[in-house]
Design an enzyme around this catalytic site. Structure first.
Site, PDB file in Angstrom:
ATOM      1  N   CYS A   1       1.218   4.771   7.094  1.00 41.25           N
ATOM      2  CA  CYS A   1       1.337   3.535   6.332  1.00 41.25           C
ATOM      3  C   CYS A   1       0.116   2.645   6.499  1.00 41.25           C
ATOM      4  O   CYS A   1      -0.294   2.365   7.622  1.00 41.25           O
ATOM      5  CB  CYS A   1       2.510   2.753   6.902  1.00 41.25           C
TER       6      CYS A   1
ATOM      7  N   CYS B   1      -3.755  -8.156   1.930  1.00 41.03           N
ATOM      8  CA  CYS B   1      -3.038  -8.427   3.180  1.00 41.03           C
ATOM      9  C   CYS B   1      -3.988  -8.147   4.345  1.00 41.03           C
ATOM     10  O   CYS B   1      -4.787  -7.201   4.306  1.00 41.03           O
ATOM     11  CB  CYS B   1      -1.788  -7.564   3.289  1.00 41.03           C
TER      12      CYS B   1
ATOM     13  N   CYS C   1       5.408   9.740  -0.625  1.00 38.88           N
ATOM     14  CA  CYS C   1       4.935   8.353  -0.707  1.00 38.88           C
ATOM     15  C   CYS C   1       3.812   8.317  -1.737  1.00 38.88           C
ATOM     16  O   CYS C   1       2.813   9.021  -1.586  1.00 38.88           O
ATOM     17  CB  CYS C   1       4.430   7.944   0.679  1.00 38.88           C
TER      18      CYS C   1
ATOM     19  N   GLU D   1      -4.157   8.165  -3.072  1.00 37.68           N
ATOM     20  CA  GLU D   1      -3.549   9.141  -2.178  1.00 37.68           C
ATOM     21  C   GLU D   1      -2.040   9.204  -2.323  1.00 37.68           C
ATOM     22  O   GLU D   1      -1.386   8.214  -2.644  1.00 37.68           O
ATOM     23  CB  GLU D   1      -3.917   8.795  -0.727  1.00 37.68           C
TER      24      GLU D   1
ATOM     25  N   CYS E   1      -4.246  -4.495   6.016  1.00 40.58           N
ATOM     26  CA  CYS E   1      -4.074  -3.318   5.155  1.00 40.58           C
ATOM     27  C   CYS E   1      -5.409  -2.752   4.682  1.00 40.58           C
ATOM     28  O   CYS E   1      -6.246  -3.475   4.133  1.00 40.58           O
ATOM     29  CB  CYS E   1      -3.215  -3.680   3.953  1.00 40.58           C
TER      30      CYS E   1
ATOM     31  N   CYS F   1      -6.005  -2.708  -4.258  1.00 39.91           N
ATOM     32  CA  CYS F   1      -4.943  -3.723  -4.363  1.00 39.91           C
ATOM     33  C   CYS F   1      -5.588  -5.099  -4.297  1.00 39.91           C
ATOM     34  O   CYS F   1      -6.504  -5.318  -3.509  1.00 39.91           O
ATOM     35  CB  CYS F   1      -3.929  -3.572  -3.234  1.00 39.91           C
TER      36      CYS F   1
HETATM   37  N1  SAH Z   1       2.052  -3.114  -1.771  1.00 40.77           N
HETATM   38  C1  SAH Z   1       3.331  -2.745  -1.322  1.00 40.77           C
HETATM   39  C2  SAH Z   1       3.490  -1.271  -1.053  1.00 40.77           C
HETATM   40  C3  SAH Z   1       2.364  -0.551  -0.383  1.00 40.77           C
HETATM   41  S1  SAH Z   1       2.078  -0.892   1.289  1.00 40.77           S
HETATM   42  C4  SAH Z   1       3.712  -3.560  -0.106  1.00 40.77           C
HETATM   43  O1  SAH Z   1       2.868  -4.226   0.445  1.00 40.77           O
HETATM   44  O2  SAH Z   1       4.889  -3.534   0.255  1.00 40.77           O
HETATM   45  C5  SAH Z   1       3.435  -0.092   2.145  1.00 40.77           C
HETATM   46  C6  SAH Z   1       3.753  -0.713   3.504  1.00 40.77           C
HETATM   47  O3  SAH Z   1       2.708  -0.455   4.465  1.00 40.77           O
HETATM   48  C7  SAH Z   1       3.897  -2.219   3.448  1.00 40.77           C
HETATM   49  O4  SAH Z   1       5.007  -2.663   4.182  1.00 40.77           O
HETATM   50  C8  SAH Z   1       2.613  -2.653   4.098  1.00 40.77           C
HETATM   51  O5  SAH Z   1       2.699  -3.957   4.561  1.00 40.77           O
HETATM   52  C9  SAH Z   1       2.458  -1.642   5.177  1.00 40.77           C
HETATM   53  N2  SAH Z   1       1.123  -1.597   5.776  1.00 40.77           N
HETATM   54  C10 SAH Z   1      -0.046  -1.932   5.191  1.00 40.77           C
HETATM   55  N3  SAH Z   1      -1.074  -1.757   6.065  1.00 40.77           N
HETATM   56  C11 SAH Z   1      -0.537  -1.288   7.211  1.00 40.77           C
HETATM   57  C12 SAH Z   1      -1.087  -0.877   8.456  1.00 40.77           C
HETATM   58  N4  SAH Z   1      -2.404  -0.888   8.680  1.00 40.77           N
HETATM   59  N5  SAH Z   1      -0.238  -0.439   9.414  1.00 40.77           N
HETATM   60  C13 SAH Z   1       1.092  -0.372   9.173  1.00 40.77           C
HETATM   61  N6  SAH Z   1       1.661  -0.732   8.007  1.00 40.77           N
HETATM   62  C14 SAH Z   1       0.860  -1.190   7.035  1.00 40.77           C
HETATM   63 FE1  SF4 Z   2      -1.581  -4.539  -1.292  1.00 36.86          FE
HETATM   64 FE2  SF4 Z   2      -1.782  -3.487   1.134  1.00 36.86          FE
HETATM   65 FE3  SF4 Z   2      -0.747  -5.918   0.810  1.00 36.86          FE
HETATM   66 FE4  SF4 Z   2       0.657  -3.765  -0.002  1.00 36.86          FE
HETATM   67  S1  SF4 Z   2       0.079  -4.269   2.108  1.00 36.86           S
HETATM   68  S2  SF4 Z   2       0.320  -5.717  -1.116  1.00 36.86           S
HETATM   69  S3  SF4 Z   2      -1.037  -2.449  -0.684  1.00 36.86           S
HETATM   70  S4  SF4 Z   2      -2.878  -5.334   0.359  1.00 36.86           S
END
Ligand code: SAH
Ligand code: SF4
Length: 360
Positions: free
Chosen positions: A338, A115, A104, A91, A118, A111
């Site tokens: 995000c 995390c 974005c 996306e 996420c 991934c």
């Molecule tokens: N992998 C990279 C970039 C993609 S994620 C990273 O982790 O930085 C972009 C941002 O969205 C990151 O700061 C991530 O931690 C945040 N993010 C992921 N899941 C989220 C959620 N459910 N709510 C708010 N922010 C989230």
């Molecule tokens: Fe991967 Fe999501 Fe963690 Fe970013 S926040 S490193 S996209 S698992």
């Protein structure tokens, strides 16, 4: 197979043209057609010799991922679902604001880093996107949105904050970044292009040397014990190493601060004590904070922090003279916020962090 020219940055394109027996300036001319004019049809590139156009039509193509779906939010945010083949989709999200238009974009299908909060991480990792698939998101969005009254593309800023960890797809990410920055490409300033990383320390050092752009680091916790859980790659690159890498990055960064992203999770990382701990942690790193209210998705047990908790947290950082913004949630109605980008990933095999530790 015809070569997809979107896979080449300026240097690679010049190399390809040399193979075809063409002069380097021809490659630059072609880049301006592709990126500045948004043209994908060789026949329309009228100031390029017909013989070269024919040669290109035989051996090459300009091919962006197919768009499977477009969604438009009430607030003007747009989301595109792009087909990247073999059952995978990623996306890209366009966020219009008064003074800028931000796109974005995604760097991987899925991934591996998993995390805890996420949605992309929950799907597992499928594969890295190619340069064409990364820059193709920008090409497509510009194509759709068009140019403004001054003749500039609607997109003035790019953030690599979509699906995937850009620094684990390093080479393709850097080639795509170079196309964004190149005068014959999109010509964006380094300050307007941001890479967001969960903290892949050696790759941060490489980015600083090879293509320093604005950097956002996903911090999300003020200590290793909590960050190990929320951002498991912390087990490999703990906070001390990460903050040292941030300081090294600043030596060459286009901005004189690092942006720390901090997702606000109710009852998990959002207390006033956490905020004080955070202030101590980042004491030596010039930084700004971006607090992101957690965006829920179906398979999660986390909840968004309450507004008063976010406000109190922000106050502590501001009292310590750290510029702190709370991210407005945009595109809620189309799940474009995000961490909600889910796309579609066929192969859900998870590379565990343990495996990752062995690989890197
Ligand atoms: N992998 C990279 C970039 C993609 S994620 C990273 O982790 O930085 C972009 C941002 O969205 C990151 O700061 C991530 O931690 C945040 N993010 C992921 N899941 C989220 C959620 N459910 N709510 C708010 N922010 C989230
Ligand atoms: Fe991967 Fe999501 Fe963690 Fe970013 S926040 S490193 S996209 S698992």
């Amino acid at each position: 197979m015809p070569k997809n020219l979107l896979d080449f940055d300026a240097q690679a394109l010049a190399g390809y043209f040399a193979e075809l027996g063409e002069k380097p300036f021809r490659a630059r001319q072609l880049m301006r057609w592709i990126y500045k004019a948004g043209e994908s049809d060789f026949a329309a590139m009228t100031d390029i010799a017909a013989s070269l156009r024919n040669k290109l039509a035989q051996h090459a193509c300009i091919s962006v991922p197919t768009i499977m779906r477009e969604e438009l939010s009430d607030d003007g945010t747009r989301k595109w679902l792009l087909d990247v083949g073999t059952g995978n989709a990623v996306e890209a999200v366009y966020i219009p604001e008064e003074t800028r238009g931000t796109l974005c974009i995604s760097s991987q299908a899925g991934c591996a880093l998993d995390c805890a909060f996420c949605s992309t991480g929950k799907q597992g990792f499928n594969r890295n996107l190619s340069v064409a698939e990364i820059i193709g998101q920008l090409w497509w969005a510009n194509h759709q949105l068009g140019k403004n009254a001054e003749g500039n593309w609607a997109i003035s800023n790019v953030v690599m904050m979509g699906m995937g960890e850009p620094l684990l797809n390093f080479d393709n990410t850097v080639s795509a970044l170079r196309l964004m920055l190149d005068d014959h490409g999109y010509g964006l300033s380094r300050r307007r292009v941001t890479v967001s990383t969960s903290g892949i320390v050696p790759a941060m050092d490489r980015l600083r040397e090879e293509c320093p752009v604005a950097l956002a680091v996903s911090l999300h916790a003020p200590n290793d014990a909590l960050r190990d859980v929320l951002v498991p790659v912390n087990q490999k690159y703990p906070l001390k190493q990460l903050l040292a890498a941030c300081q090294r990055y600043l030596e060459k960064a286009p901005r004189d601060f690092i942006t720390f992203e901090y997702v606000m999770l109710d009852g998990v990382n959002d207390s006033v004590q956490h905020a004080h701990e955070l202030v101590r942690l980042v004491r030596d790193v010039p930084c700004k904070f971006n607090l992101i209210p957690f965006n829920p998705f179906p398979q999660t047990h986390y909840q968004r922090s309450r507004p008063d908790a976010i406000q109190r947290f922000r106050d502590v950082l501001m009292q310590a003279d750290i510029v702190t913004t709370t991210r407005k949630t945009r595109g809620d109605d189309i799940a474009a916020a995000c961490g909600q980008l889910a796309g579609q990933v066929q192969d859900k095999t998870k590379r565990t962090v343990r495996k990752l530790v062995e690989v890197h």
